[in-house]
Design a protein around this motif. Structure first.
Motif, PDB file in Angstrom:
ATOM      1  N   SER A  32       0.847  -1.190   0.000  1.00 54.40           N
ATOM      2  CA  SER A  32       0.000   0.000   0.000  1.00 54.40           C
ATOM      3  C   SER A  32       0.881   1.237   0.000  1.00 54.40           C
ATOM      4  O   SER A  32       2.091   1.163   0.192  1.00 54.40           O
ATOM      5  CB  SER A  32      -0.923   0.003   1.221  1.00 54.40           C
ATOM      6  N   ALA A  33       0.243   2.353  -0.216  1.00 51.65           N
ATOM      7  CA  ALA A  33       0.949   3.640  -0.216  1.00 51.65           C
ATOM      8  C   ALA A  33      -0.042   4.714   0.177  1.00 51.65           C
ATOM      9  O   ALA A  33      -1.248   4.571  -0.024  1.00 51.65           O
ATOM     10  CB  ALA A  33       1.517   3.936  -1.602  1.00 51.65           C
ATOM     11  N   GLN A  34       0.457   5.770   0.761  1.00 56.31           N
ATOM     12  CA  GLN A  34      -0.363   6.943   1.049  1.00 56.31           C
ATOM     13  C   GLN A  34       0.191   8.086   0.217  1.00 56.31           C
ATOM     14  O   GLN A  34       1.388   8.373   0.262  1.00 56.31           O
ATOM     15  CB  GLN A  34      -0.319   7.285   2.525  1.00 56.31           C
ATOM     16  N   LEU A  35      -0.705   8.682  -0.551  1.00 61.59           N
ATOM     17  CA  LEU A  35      -0.317   9.784  -1.425  1.00 61.59           C
ATOM     18  C   LEU A  35      -1.153  11.010  -1.113  1.00 61.59           C
ATOM     19  O   LEU A  35      -2.354  10.891  -0.859  1.00 61.59           O
ATOM     20  CB  LEU A  35      -0.541   9.409  -2.896  1.00 61.59           C
ATOM     21  N   SER A  48       3.959   5.237 -12.000  1.00 59.52           N
ATOM     22  CA  SER A  48       4.343   4.215 -11.031  1.00 59.52           C
ATOM     23  C   SER A  48       4.112   4.743  -9.630  1.00 59.52           C
ATOM     24  O   SER A  48       4.338   5.919  -9.353  1.00 59.52           O
ATOM     25  CB  SER A  48       5.826   3.855 -11.178  1.00 59.52           C
ATOM     26  N   VAL A  49       3.665   3.858  -8.750  1.00 60.74           N
ATOM     27  CA  VAL A  49       3.449   4.211  -7.351  1.00 60.74           C
ATOM     28  C   VAL A  49       4.299   3.265  -6.517  1.00 60.74           C
ATOM     29  O   VAL A  49       4.190   2.050  -6.642  1.00 60.74           O
ATOM     30  CB  VAL A  49       1.960   4.080  -6.950  1.00 60.74           C
ATOM     31  N   GLU A  50       5.151   3.817  -5.671  1.00 55.81           N
ATOM     32  CA  GLU A  50       6.006   3.002  -4.814  1.00 55.81           C
ATOM     33  C   GLU A  50       5.185   2.483  -3.640  1.00 55.81           C
ATOM     34  O   GLU A  50       4.511   3.241  -2.950  1.00 55.81           O
ATOM     35  CB  GLU A  50       7.187   3.835  -4.306  1.00 55.81           C
ATOM     36  N   LEU A  51       5.249   1.169  -3.421  1.00 52.58           N
ATOM     37  CA  LEU A  51       4.508   0.541  -2.330  1.00 52.58           C
ATOM     38  C   LEU A  51       5.407   0.384  -1.116  1.00 52.58           C
ATOM     39  O   LEU A  51       6.622   0.548  -1.196  1.00 52.58           O
ATOM     40  CB  LEU A  51       3.969  -0.820  -2.769  1.00 52.58           C
ATOM     41  N   ASN A  52       4.806   0.007   0.001  1.00 55.01           N
ATOM     42  CA  ASN A  52       5.547  -0.137   1.248  1.00 55.01           C
ATOM     43  C   ASN A  52       6.182  -1.524   1.403  1.00 55.01           C
ATOM     44  O   ASN A  52       6.521  -1.922   2.504  1.00 55.01           O
ATOM     45  CB  ASN A  52       4.631   0.145   2.444  1.00 55.01           C
TER      46      ASN A  52
END
Length: 115
Positions: A32-35, A48-52
């Motif tokens: 998951s990620a918080q943006l 692209s979204v970097e995940l945890n």
């Protein structure tokens, strides 16, 4: 009296069989990620979204908002899947063992369904 106990046991088996046939939604958390909203609005095709999580981290299998197991991502006939590596106990998410069988997984799912 023995007939009453037998009838009661048969009813319990029927109830258990009914529960075992229930379908529960199973989710797999890959990360998951918080943006901030401004970054969400900037997402486009190809973003692209970097995940945890990092490569090799276990994924979590979730039923009824509870993590019941952890495993690794696999590809089966071109589809993604999860190889179960760890079944979690009801307590604080501590593993009962590194690898448990199908009966234990079913028991963990039933316990999660009960609540």
């Amino acid at each position: 009296m023995a007939e009453t106990n037998l009838a009661s046991a048969e009813m319990n088996i029927e109830a258990l069989n009914f529960l075992l046939d229930m379908k529960l939604p199973l989710s797999v958390s890959f990360g998951s990620a918080q943006l901030p909203l401004k970054d969400v609005l900037k997402l486009t095709i190809g973003s692209s979204v970097e995940l945890n999580r990092v490569t090799g981290d276990p994924v979590e299998m979730i039923v009824n908002d509870r993590v019941i197991a952890r495993g690794e991502m696999v590809v089966v006939d071109g589809n993604y899947g999860v190889r179960v590596k760890q079944i979690l106990g009801r307590g604080e998410g501590t593993p009962e063992a590194d690898t448990l069988g199908l009966a234990q997984l079913a028991s963990a799912l039933a316990a999660t369904a009960r609540g």
